[in-house]
Design an enzyme around this catalytic site. Structure first.
Site, PDB file in Angstrom:
ATOM      1  N   GLY A 154       5.050   6.668   6.119  1.00 32.06           N
ATOM      2  CA  GLY A 154       4.635   6.816   4.563  1.00 32.06           C
ATOM      3  C   GLY A 154       3.960   5.742   3.914  1.00 32.06           C
ATOM      4  N   ALA A 155       2.750   5.778   3.663  1.00 30.09           N
ATOM      5  CA  ALA A 155       1.861   4.653   2.890  1.00 30.09           C
ATOM      6  C   ALA A 155       1.580   4.901   1.386  1.00 30.09           C
ATOM      7  CB  ALA A 155       0.921   4.124   3.815  1.00 30.09           C
TER       8      ALA A 155
ATOM      9  N   THR B  23       0.252  -9.173 -17.638  1.00 32.47           N
ATOM     10  CA  THR B  23       0.937  -8.526 -16.211  1.00 32.47           C
ATOM     11  C   THR B  23       0.453  -7.155 -16.128  1.00 32.47           C
ATOM     12  OG1 THR B  23       2.951  -7.381 -17.165  1.00 32.47           O
ATOM     13  CG2 THR B  23       2.964  -9.973 -16.845  1.00 32.47           C
ATOM     14  N   CYS B  24       0.920  -6.473 -15.007  1.00 33.40           N
ATOM     15  CA  CYS B  24       0.553  -5.297 -14.822  1.00 33.40           C
ATOM     16  C   CYS B  24       1.045  -4.289 -15.860  1.00 33.40           C
ATOM     17  CB  CYS B  24       0.894  -4.612 -13.450  1.00 33.40           C
ATOM     18  SG  CYS B  24       2.556  -4.827 -13.145  1.00 33.40           S
TER      19      CYS B  24
ATOM     20  N   LYS C  68       2.628   5.326  -2.796  1.00 31.23           N
ATOM     21  CA  LYS C  68       3.137   4.507  -3.805  1.00 31.23           C
ATOM     22  C   LYS C  68       4.459   4.136  -3.343  1.00 31.23           C
ATOM     23  CE  LYS C  68       3.183   2.293  -7.664  1.00 31.23           C
ATOM     24  NZ  LYS C  68       2.338   0.903  -7.723  1.00 31.23           N
ATOM     25  N   MET C  69       5.413   5.094  -3.062  1.00 29.18           N
ATOM     26  CA  MET C  69       6.910   4.627  -2.825  1.00 29.18           C
ATOM     27  C   MET C  69       7.158   3.910  -1.374  1.00 29.18           C
ATOM     28  SD  MET C  69      10.042   5.352  -4.046  1.00 29.18           S
ATOM     29  CE  MET C  69      10.221   6.717  -4.944  1.00 29.18           C
TER      30      MET C  69
ATOM     31  N   GLU D 173      14.445  -7.537 -14.415  1.00 29.12           N
ATOM     32  CA  GLU D 173      13.547  -8.100 -13.186  1.00 29.12           C
ATOM     33  C   GLU D 173      13.255  -9.600 -13.586  1.00 29.12           C
ATOM     34  OE1 GLU D 173      10.111  -8.654 -13.024  1.00 29.12           O
ATOM     35  OE2 GLU D 173       9.283  -8.129 -15.113  1.00 29.12           O
TER      36      GLU D 173
ATOM     37  N   GLN E 293      10.603 -11.373 -11.999  1.00 31.64           N
ATOM     38  CA  GLN E 293       9.148 -11.940 -12.027  1.00 31.64           C
ATOM     39  C   GLN E 293       8.589 -12.325 -13.174  1.00 31.64           C
ATOM     40  OE1 GLN E 293       6.424  -8.968 -10.287  1.00 31.64           O
ATOM     41  NE2 GLN E 293       4.720 -10.423  -9.784  1.00 31.64           N
TER      42      GLN E 293
END
Length: 444
Positions: free
Chosen positions: A187-188, A47-48, A190-191, A112, A114
């Site tokens: 806002g684009a 995973t990441c 990380k958050m 989590e 996932q």
């Protein structure tokens, strides 16, 4: 055995170098690892935040080396450069680790969900690649079943524990759902991206993204079926919005009271606003306007901290289940070595019963078919009752430190050495394989 490289042990630049990026790559990796010396079964999870190799092995120290060698060779890395970041869990600790991972107790965000799907997918790929066997087929099914129980019978995943997720959950609570609401994300970064991802996964269908750099807003919007608008059109976007979530790096207020006040007067419903920027994007005086619900990052962090405590309580319950699951799995492992013996004992007993029936029929040839069936049924019943206690005892003895000796005397007492050579050799190999996996293999 579980060999892990994850966010607790390795920086992202190392994890990137050891990441299996798709299912095809995972399948190729498991097939390659299967050919390595000492590796009997394997499942790879990537995973990441982690790459983990779970393996049943015949020699622990040898397997450690070959797993590290496999990772180095597969990703074209120098073994010495990656070895310091690999941690190993062995035996019961490896089983417990897998269950913790699958339940979300080892995740960056506690609880989590996932990761459960990712473990399930990896297991299915391993099965298809022929990389699993009797041990992992049982272990991974146990872990997945336990994780499902954890998420349905506790609230481990039902309380927001990230600021962006808390903002979305708060919006759902205040407005009664997101499906028909128009959401504006300012806002684009990380958050902002995390916010949009949480909005999308929670059913928001009308998401508009405004960013100082329009191309970045467009790129993010395309990922989640949203719309991008240039910063110059912010005022128009506010007119249509039901929810506003702002997370820019501006040093000054982006939304001021004079800008919002006329918009609020024209709106029919409430305006839900969340400011997750530091410094703040939204003038706090806006919170005093009628029908405006304004929350800042401190409000959300209070929610997050409270929710994290709730998740920790649930994690405590789940940890107890994991201990039970690990113990039950090892009890099952301990029976592997006795399965061939039990089968041999039953087979011998049934042969004796068959021979006895043949003798009865020869001596009493006038028995009816029904009488033969009744006698056969009762003689088999006698055998089953006689075998019940010995079989139960040998299962329990298999868990003791002197299990090998107990199995040896069990064979001698019931004279199981006189099986046909082919059967004996096969069952002996199976028993030895079971005992080897019990004593030497490391499950994870």
């Amino acid at each position: 055995m579980a060999a892990t490289v994850h966010y607790k042990t390795a920086p992202v630049e190392v994890r990137e170098r050891l990441s299996f990026t798709d299912e095809k790559m995972l399948a190729e990796g498991m097939a390659a690892l299967k050919e390595k010396k000492s590796i009997l079964e394997n499942v790879i999870l990537s995973t990441c935040n982690r790459t983990e190799v779970y393996a049943v092995v015949d020699q622990i120290h040898t397997a450690r080396y070959y797993i590290k060698e496999f990772l180095a060779e597969f990703f074209g890395q120098d073994l010495e450069s990656i070895a310091p970041y690999i941690r190993f869990h062995e035996n019961e600790e490896a089983v417990r680790h897998l269950m913790k991972v699958t339940c979300g107790l080892d995740s960056m965000v506690l609880g989590e969900t996932q990761i459960l799907g990712q473990v399930r997918t990896s297991f299915f790929i391993a099965q298809k690649a022929g990389a699993t066997g009797i041990i992992f087929n049982r272990l991974f099914k146990d872990a997945i079943t336990l994780a499902k129980k954890a998420h349905t019978r506790t609230e481990i995943g039902k309380h927001a524990v990230s600021v962006s997720y808390a903002a979305v959950e708060l919006g759902k609570k205040v407005l009664g759902g997101l499906q028909e609401k128009k959401v504006l994300v300012i806002g684009a970064g990380k958050m902002g991206e995390l916010t949009v991802e949480n909005l999308y996964s929670n059913g928001a269908k009308h998401i508009t993204i405004v960013n100082r750099t329009y191309e970045k807003a467009k790129e993010l919007a395309e990922k989640f079926s949203g719309k991008a608008r240039p910063a110059e059109e912010l005022a128009d976007c506010l007119t249509d919005a039901d929810i506003v979530i702002s997370s820019t790096g501006s040093e000054e207020y982006i939304l001021t009271k004079p800008m919002i006040e006329p918009i609020v007067k024209e709106k029919e419903g409430p305006l839900f606003m969340v400011d997750i920027a530091v410094p703040r994007d939204i003038d706090p005086e806006i919170g005093g306007l009628p029908s405006v619900h304004l929350y800042d990052i401190d409000d959300l962090e209070d929610v997050v901290n409270q929710n994290l405590e709730e998740r920790k309580k649930a994690a405590g319950i789940i940890s107890g289940w994991i201990d039970e699951g690990t113990e039950q799995f090892y009890q099952w492992i301990q029976t592997l070595g006795v399965v061939p013996l039990i089968a041999a004992l039953r087979e011998k007993a049934l042969k004796i019963q068959e021979q006895t029936m043949e003798s009865i029929v020869r001596k009493i040839p006038d028995l009816t078919e029904r009488e033969r069936k009744v006698i056969s049924k009762h003689t088999k019943s006698i055998i089953n009752q006689m075998l019940r206690d010995p079989i139960q005892q040998i299962k329990e003895l298999a868990g003791r430190p002197d299990a090998d000796q107990a199995l040896y005397y069990f064979r001698k007492i019931f004279n199981l050495e006189d099986m046909a050579p082919g059967e004996d050799d096969g069952e002996q190999r199976e028993m030895e394989a079971g005992r080897t996996k019990q004593k030497q293999a490391v499950q994870g």
